[in-house]
Every structure is written in structure tokens, then in C-alpha cells.
Design a protein around this motif. Structure first.
Motif, PDB file in Angstrom:
ATOM      1  N   ARG A 145       9.036   0.062  11.085  1.00 25.20           N
ATOM      2  CA  ARG A 145       8.309   1.004  11.923  1.00 25.20           C
ATOM      3  C   ARG A 145       7.088   1.486  11.149  1.00 25.20           C
ATOM      4  O   ARG A 145       7.181   1.834   9.975  1.00 25.20           O
ATOM      5  N   ILE A 146       5.943   1.452  11.825  1.00 28.95           N
ATOM      6  CA  ILE A 146       4.698   1.995  11.273  1.00 28.95           C
ATOM      7  C   ILE A 146       4.163   2.987  12.288  1.00 28.95           C
ATOM      8  O   ILE A 146       3.978   2.639  13.457  1.00 28.95           O
ATOM      9  N   GLY A 147       3.924   4.213  11.831  1.00 30.57           N
ATOM     10  CA  GLY A 147       3.382   5.229  12.728  1.00 30.57           C
ATOM     11  C   GLY A 147       4.241   5.461  13.958  1.00 30.57           C
ATOM     12  O   GLY A 147       3.719   5.686  15.045  1.00 30.57           O
ATOM     13  N   GLY A 148       5.556   5.367  13.804  1.00 31.64           N
ATOM     14  CA  GLY A 148       6.456   5.593  14.919  1.00 31.64           C
ATOM     15  C   GLY A 148       6.648   4.404  15.845  1.00 31.64           C
ATOM     16  O   GLY A 148       7.467   4.446  16.751  1.00 31.64           O
ATOM     17  N   ASP A 190       0.860  -1.178   0.000  1.00 33.91           N
ATOM     18  CA  ASP A 190       0.000   0.000   0.000  1.00 33.91           C
ATOM     19  C   ASP A 190       0.900   1.233   0.000  1.00 33.91           C
ATOM     20  O   ASP A 190       1.535   1.535   1.017  1.00 33.91           O
ATOM     21  N   PRO A 191       0.994   1.939  -1.140  1.00 32.06           N
ATOM     22  CA  PRO A 191       1.887   3.098  -1.204  1.00 32.06           C
ATOM     23  C   PRO A 191       1.547   4.187  -0.174  1.00 32.06           C
ATOM     24  O   PRO A 191       2.406   4.967   0.200  1.00 32.06           O
ATOM     25  N   ALA A 192       0.319   4.213   0.298  1.00 37.47           N
ATOM     26  CA  ALA A 192      -0.088   5.224   1.275  1.00 37.47           C
ATOM     27  C   ALA A 192       0.276   4.833   2.711  1.00 37.47           C
ATOM     28  O   ALA A 192       0.224   5.666   3.603  1.00 37.47           O
ATOM     29  N   TRP A 196      11.220   0.580   6.737  1.00 40.40           N
ATOM     30  CA  TRP A 196      11.954  -0.657   6.979  1.00 40.40           C
ATOM     31  C   TRP A 196      13.290  -0.330   7.624  1.00 40.40           C
ATOM     32  O   TRP A 196      14.012   0.548   7.166  1.00 40.40           O
ATOM     33  N   LEU A 197      13.638  -1.053   8.678  1.00 40.98           N
ATOM     34  CA  LEU A 197      14.815  -0.748   9.482  1.00 40.98           C
ATOM     35  C   LEU A 197      15.967  -1.722   9.293  1.00 40.98           C
ATOM     36  O   LEU A 197      17.116  -1.364   9.539  1.00 40.98           O
ATOM     37  N   GLY A 198      15.692  -2.958   8.895  1.00 43.18           N
ATOM     38  CA  GLY A 198      16.785  -3.898   8.719  1.00 43.18           C
ATOM     39  C   GLY A 198      16.325  -5.336   8.634  1.00 43.18           C
ATOM     40  O   GLY A 198      15.205  -5.673   8.986  1.00 43.18           O
TER      41      GLY A 198
END
Length: 150
Positions: free
Chosen positions: A111-114, A73-75, A80-82
Motif C-alpha cells: 500500500r502506498i498513500g492508502g 526511498d526511506p521517505a 508491505w502487506l504480504g
């Protein structure tokens, strides 16, 4: 060389996108460059997720288990962290049907939404001839199990 001039590493942890997963993402649809192992395919699929490359993800998904709904979902603000590929020792102890089936265990952090999260999966891969490439064998992601903490 300053930090700003240093080429960025590949999202999967390799030296650079061009020297690691980039050729797979660029050449997979026409079979020009195919990952030689299930682990290389898994790493390139992680990179494709970080780049939101849905065509690559779909092309590398086993046809019988490929989802019909969108997988990227581009929105959705996923950062991505690793990627960490876990030891294959436990996976070698599994009974494998032959050289055309493989398992790769990994942990992907994002991470999603912090909020930091992790995906721990044991992915199953099959290597089969691809009719679209004149029968040339290629690896496909089939499915995965999500281990629970002991």
C-alpha cells in the motif's frame, strides 16, 4: 501466550524473522549464511524491501543488471502487506539452461498513500561463484517479467 508476546512472523510469511530470512540478511555480505535456493533468495529480498535494507538488495542483485540509482526511498511510505509464491508448475515447463538458473513467480501486495497495489513478477535468478567469497557460489536476482492477465 497473548498476542502481544507472540513473536512476529517473518515478512515473507515464515515463522519468525530470526528463524527465516533474518540469518540471510545478517550473513549475506560475508557469506556466513546464503540462501540455498532461488526461492529463499526471493523471499529474503521481499523481506529486505519491507525492512528497507538496500545494502542486501544491492548485494543480491546480479552485477550486470544491478541498478545504479537508489532502489529504496526511506521517505516513501510503502506498507508491505504480504507475499504469495505462485505455483512453480508453469515455470518448470520453461526451458532452463541448467541447475544454476531458476525462476520464481510471486505476487507481493503493498500500500502506498492508502492505495493497495500488487506486484506480479516472474523473477530470474542465476547462481554463480562470487569472487568476494573466494569463489563460493551464491544466487543472484537478475531480472523479472511482469505477466499480463489472460
Amino acid at each position: 501466550m497473548s498476542k502481544t508476546n507472540k513473536p512476529a512472523g517473518c515478512p515473507c510469511g515464515g515463522p519468525s524473522l530470526a528463524a527465516c530470512c533474518g540469518p540471510y540478511l545478517d550473513g549475506y555480505l560475508d557469506g556466513a549464511v546464503l540462501p540455498a535456493t532461488a526461492e529463499l533468495l526471493m523471499r529474503s529480498r521481499y523481506t529486505a524491501y519491507t525492512l528497507q535494507n538496500e545494502p542486501y538488495l544491492l548485494a543480491t542483485w546480479y552485477p550486470r543488471t544491478r541498478p545504479t540509482e537508489r532502489i529504496v526511498d526511506p521517505a516513501e511510505p510503502v506498507h508491505w502487506l504480504g507475499l504469495e509464491v505462485k505455483s512453480a508448475l508453469r515455470l518448470r515447463q520453461r526451458k532452463v539452461t541448467g541447475p544454476d538458473e531458476a525462476y520464481v513467480e510471486f505476487v507481493a501486495r503493498f500500500r502506498i498513500g492508502g492505495k493497495g497495489q500488487r506486484l506480479h513478477e516472474i523473477s530470474r535468478f542465476l547462481r554463480e561463484p562470487d569472487p568476494a567469497l573466494g569463489g563460493q557460489p551464491r544466487w543472484f536476482y537478475v531480472d523479472g517479467d511482469f505477466p499480463t492477465k489472460d
